[in-house]
Design a protein around this motif. Structure first.
Motif, mmCIF file in Angstrom:
data_model
loop_
_atom_site.group_PDB
_atom_site.id
_atom_site.type_symbol
_atom_site.label_atom_id
_atom_site.label_comp_id
_atom_site.label_asym_id
_atom_site.label_seq_id
_atom_site.Cartn_x
_atom_site.Cartn_y
_atom_site.Cartn_z
ATOM 1 N N GLU A 188 0.849 -1.293 -0.064
ATOM 2 C CA GLU A 188 -0.038 -0.130 0.033
ATOM 3 C C GLU A 188 0.834 1.101 -0.035
ATOM 4 O OE1 GLU A 188 -3.378 2.002 2.727
ATOM 5 O OE2 GLU A 188 -2.375 0.561 3.529
ATOM 6 N N PHE A 189 1.812 1.351 0.996
ATOM 7 C CA PHE A 189 2.717 2.380 1.003
ATOM 8 C C PHE A 189 3.582 2.468 -0.433
ATOM 9 C CE2 PHE A 189 6.903 4.353 1.757
ATOM 10 C CZ PHE A 189 6.601 5.797 1.984
ATOM 11 N N GLY A 190 3.937 1.429 -1.191
ATOM 12 C CA GLY A 190 4.425 1.806 -2.418
ATOM 13 C C GLY A 190 3.759 2.759 -3.574
ATOM 14 N N HIS A 191 2.182 2.418 -3.400
ATOM 15 C CA HIS A 191 1.587 2.980 -4.332
ATOM 16 C C HIS A 191 1.356 4.540 -3.843
ATOM 17 C CE1 HIS A 191 0.616 -1.005 -5.884
ATOM 18 N NE2 HIS A 191 -0.062 -0.389 -6.644
ATOM 19 N N ILE A 192 1.096 4.669 -2.537
ATOM 20 C CA ILE A 192 1.152 6.016 -2.132
ATOM 21 C C ILE A 192 2.449 6.963 -2.521
ATOM 22 C CG2 ILE A 192 1.040 7.443 0.011
ATOM 23 C CD1 ILE A 192 -0.660 5.313 1.110
ATOM 24 N N ALA A 193 3.513 6.124 -2.108
ATOM 25 C CA ALA A 193 4.814 6.792 -2.464
ATOM 26 C C ALA A 193 4.846 7.353 -3.954
ATOM 27 C CB ALA A 193 6.082 5.987 -2.024
ATOM 28 N N VAL A 194 4.701 6.302 -4.821
ATOM 29 C CA VAL A 194 4.697 6.579 -6.272
ATOM 30 C C VAL A 194 3.900 7.889 -6.461
ATOM 31 C CG1 VAL A 194 4.453 5.931 -8.496
ATOM 32 C CG2 VAL A 194 5.491 4.617 -7.001
ATOM 33 N N ALA A 195 2.470 7.889 -6.104
ATOM 34 C CA ALA A 195 1.717 8.939 -6.348
ATOM 35 C C ALA A 195 2.302 10.165 -5.903
ATOM 36 C CB ALA A 195 0.401 8.505 -5.681
ATOM 37 N N ARG A 196 2.710 10.235 -4.729
ATOM 38 C CA ARG A 196 3.447 11.328 -4.431
ATOM 39 C C ARG A 196 4.646 12.047 -5.289
ATOM 40 N NH1 ARG A 196 5.818 12.858 1.547
ATOM 41 N NH2 ARG A 196 5.804 15.393 1.338
ATOM 42 N N LEU A 197 5.510 10.844 -5.528
ATOM 43 C CA LEU A 197 6.760 11.241 -6.463
ATOM 44 C C LEU A 197 6.347 11.691 -7.670
ATOM 45 C CD1 LEU A 197 8.977 8.526 -5.234
ATOM 46 C CD2 LEU A 197 9.129 10.804 -4.793
ATOM 47 N N ARG A 198 5.330 11.094 -8.296
ATOM 48 C CA ARG A 198 4.904 11.629 -9.658
ATOM 49 C C ARG A 198 4.130 13.151 -9.672
ATOM 50 N NH1 ARG A 198 3.494 7.901 -14.258
ATOM 51 N NH2 ARG A 198 2.617 9.797 -14.999
ATOM 52 N N ALA A 199 3.353 13.536 -8.363
ATOM 53 C CA ALA A 199 3.139 14.803 -8.297
ATOM 54 C C ALA A 199 4.135 15.833 -8.039
ATOM 55 C CB ALA A 199 2.152 14.827 -7.002
ATOM 56 N N ALA A 200 5.149 15.391 -7.363
ATOM 57 C CA ALA A 200 6.568 15.990 -7.187
ATOM 58 C C ALA A 200 7.217 16.251 -8.520
ATOM 59 C CB ALA A 200 7.546 15.391 -6.105
ATOM 60 N N ALA A 201 7.334 15.183 -9.075
ATOM 61 C CA ALA A 201 7.935 15.514 -10.561
ATOM 62 C C ALA A 201 7.411 16.506 -11.546
ATOM 63 C CB ALA A 201 7.949 14.022 -11.137
ATOM 64 N N ASP A 202 6.012 16.470 -11.523
ATOM 65 C CA ASP A 202 5.040 17.439 -12.120
ATOM 66 C C ASP A 202 5.424 18.783 -11.593
ATOM 67 O OD1 ASP A 202 4.029 15.756 -13.620
ATOM 68 O OD2 ASP A 202 2.450 15.228 -12.492
ATOM 69 N N ARG A 203 5.617 19.127 -10.171
ATOM 70 C CA ARG A 203 5.648 20.380 -9.734
ATOM 71 C C ARG A 203 7.154 20.638 -9.627
ATOM 72 N NH1 ARG A 203 2.164 18.262 -5.699
ATOM 73 N NH2 ARG A 203 3.699 17.747 -4.513
ATOM 74 N N TYR A 204 8.217 19.981 -9.718
ATOM 75 C CA TYR A 204 9.451 20.546 -9.535
ATOM 76 C C TYR A 204 10.265 19.766 -10.989
ATOM 77 C CZ TYR A 204 7.660 21.156 -5.054
ATOM 78 O OH TYR A 204 6.977 21.554 -3.800
ATOM 79 N N PRO A 205 9.890 20.136 -12.111
ATOM 80 C CA PRO A 205 10.443 19.449 -13.370
ATOM 81 C C PRO A 205 12.052 19.644 -13.328
ATOM 82 C CG PRO A 205 9.413 21.245 -13.933
ATOM 83 C CD PRO A 205 9.007 21.138 -12.614
ATOM 84 N N ARG A 206 12.446 20.823 -12.570
ATOM 85 C CA ARG A 206 13.981 21.222 -12.901
ATOM 86 C C ARG A 206 14.748 20.609 -11.837
ATOM 87 N NH1 ARG A 206 13.831 27.364 -13.039
ATOM 88 N NH2 ARG A 206 12.024 26.963 -11.720
ATOM 89 N N ASP A 207 14.359 20.004 -10.878
ATOM 90 C CA ASP A 207 15.112 19.746 -9.703
ATOM 91 C C ASP A 207 15.922 18.229 -9.867
ATOM 92 O OD1 ASP A 207 15.331 20.043 -6.701
ATOM 93 O OD2 ASP A 207 14.931 18.065 -6.669
ATOM 94 N N GLU A 208 17.238 18.476 -9.871
ATOM 95 C CA GLU A 208 18.168 17.398 -10.369
ATOM 96 C C GLU A 208 18.162 16.371 -9.253
ATOM 97 O OE1 GLU A 208 21.951 19.084 -11.302
ATOM 98 O OE2 GLU A 208 21.188 20.141 -13.160
ATOM 99 N N ARG A 209 18.063 16.803 -8.047
ATOM 100 C CA ARG A 209 18.116 15.849 -6.969
ATOM 101 C C ARG A 209 16.981 14.785 -7.252
ATOM 102 N NH1 ARG A 209 18.933 17.226 -0.669
ATOM 103 N NH2 ARG A 209 18.251 15.566 0.275
#
Length: 265
Positions: free
Chosen positions: A165-186
């Motif tokens: 369950e946490f795996g799906h929650i983590a991926v959803a949050r990381l996808r959202a972060a990738a959309d918000r911060y497309p220039r973040d190299e880290r």
């Protein structure tokens, strides 16, 4: 001329801050709450006169560069930053990356809840603050502080019944972060590493999961204390961060185990 609403926002935000919130010494006793104008001007790298004119609604429309400096100086949240730009009639550029510093008052809060394990995570699931009980319960957060890496690369110390369950929650949050911060190299390096090393991560990523953290009950297997039945509750806080509170039902063996871990810590 800069508007009255922008001037009001700047004054209110300045008066809500304390020197400790921005890393400044308190100094002599203050006659009024909040930061002084000269302190905000210093943090924003501008003249005191220019900042004073903005607060008095008699300055020119500030440029996006000035607005970014003010947003950083006043420690605004992502939503407040957008609001600040709109008040000035400007369009904000996407933020460069997640905020990776925790506010001092949140660190103090973690210290005041000794019977709950608590961690603060940024938008990329890096643990940026935690209390001693969380470290004892989850296992050396300093060595591997990223919860997504711990989950998908098997770097966490203990097994959990809610890992899927946490795996799906983590991926959803990381996808959202990738959309918000497309220039973040880290963040980009984190995602590339997870895709390369974890077929499970890639598989979940491709499903584009939509999950939000909520109250969950999970069991982890602690190497010394055995199975522990825990409640996990997530609180969203400013700066695109989350606090995870891990507790046990009162009077249960797990509650006694957490008190033992807290005493040892």
């Amino acid at each position: 001329m800069a508007g009255q609403e922008l001037a009001w926002f700047l004054r209110q935000r300045r008066e809500d801050l304390r020197p400790a919130d921005v890393g400044l010494p308190a100094g002599p006793r203050r006659r009024t709450p909040g930061l002084r104008r000269e302190e905000v001007a210093q943090l924003a790298h501008m003249s005191v006169d220019y900042y004073a004119r903005l607060e008095q609604a008699r300055g020119p429309h500030p440029s996006p560069r000035i607005l970014d400096s003010l947003a950083d100086a006043l420690r605004v949240s992502p939503a407040e930053r957008i609001h600040l730009f709109r008040l000035a009639g400007a369009t904000p550029a996407p933020p460069a990356g997640p905020v990776r510093q925790v506010r001092p008052h949140m660190v103090n809060l973690l210290r005041r809840i000794p019977e709950a394990a608590a961690v603060v995570t940024d938008a990329s699931y890096d643990v940026i603050a935690f209390n001693p009980l969380a470290d004892a319960l989850l296992g050396n957060l300093r060595q591997e502080p990223n919860l997504a890496r711990r989950r998908f690369l098997g770097l966490g110390s203990y097994e959990s019944s809610s890992a899927e369950e946490f795996g799906h929650i983590a991926v959803a949050r990381l996808r959202a972060a990738a959309d918000r911060y497309p220039r973040d190299e880290r963040l980009s390096r984190l995602l590339s590493g997870l895709r390369a090393a974890s077929p499970e991560f890639t598989e979940i990523w491709n499903t584009n999961p939509v999950r939000a953290p909520s109250h969950r009950i999970k069991t982890i297997t602690h190497p010394q204390l055995g199975p522990l039945r825990l409640n996990c509750d997530v609180l969203t806080i400013p700066d695109d961060q989350q606090v995870v509170f891990i507790t046990a039902d009162h009077g249960t063996p797990t509650a006694r185990a957490l008190r033992h871990l807290g005493a040892v810590g």
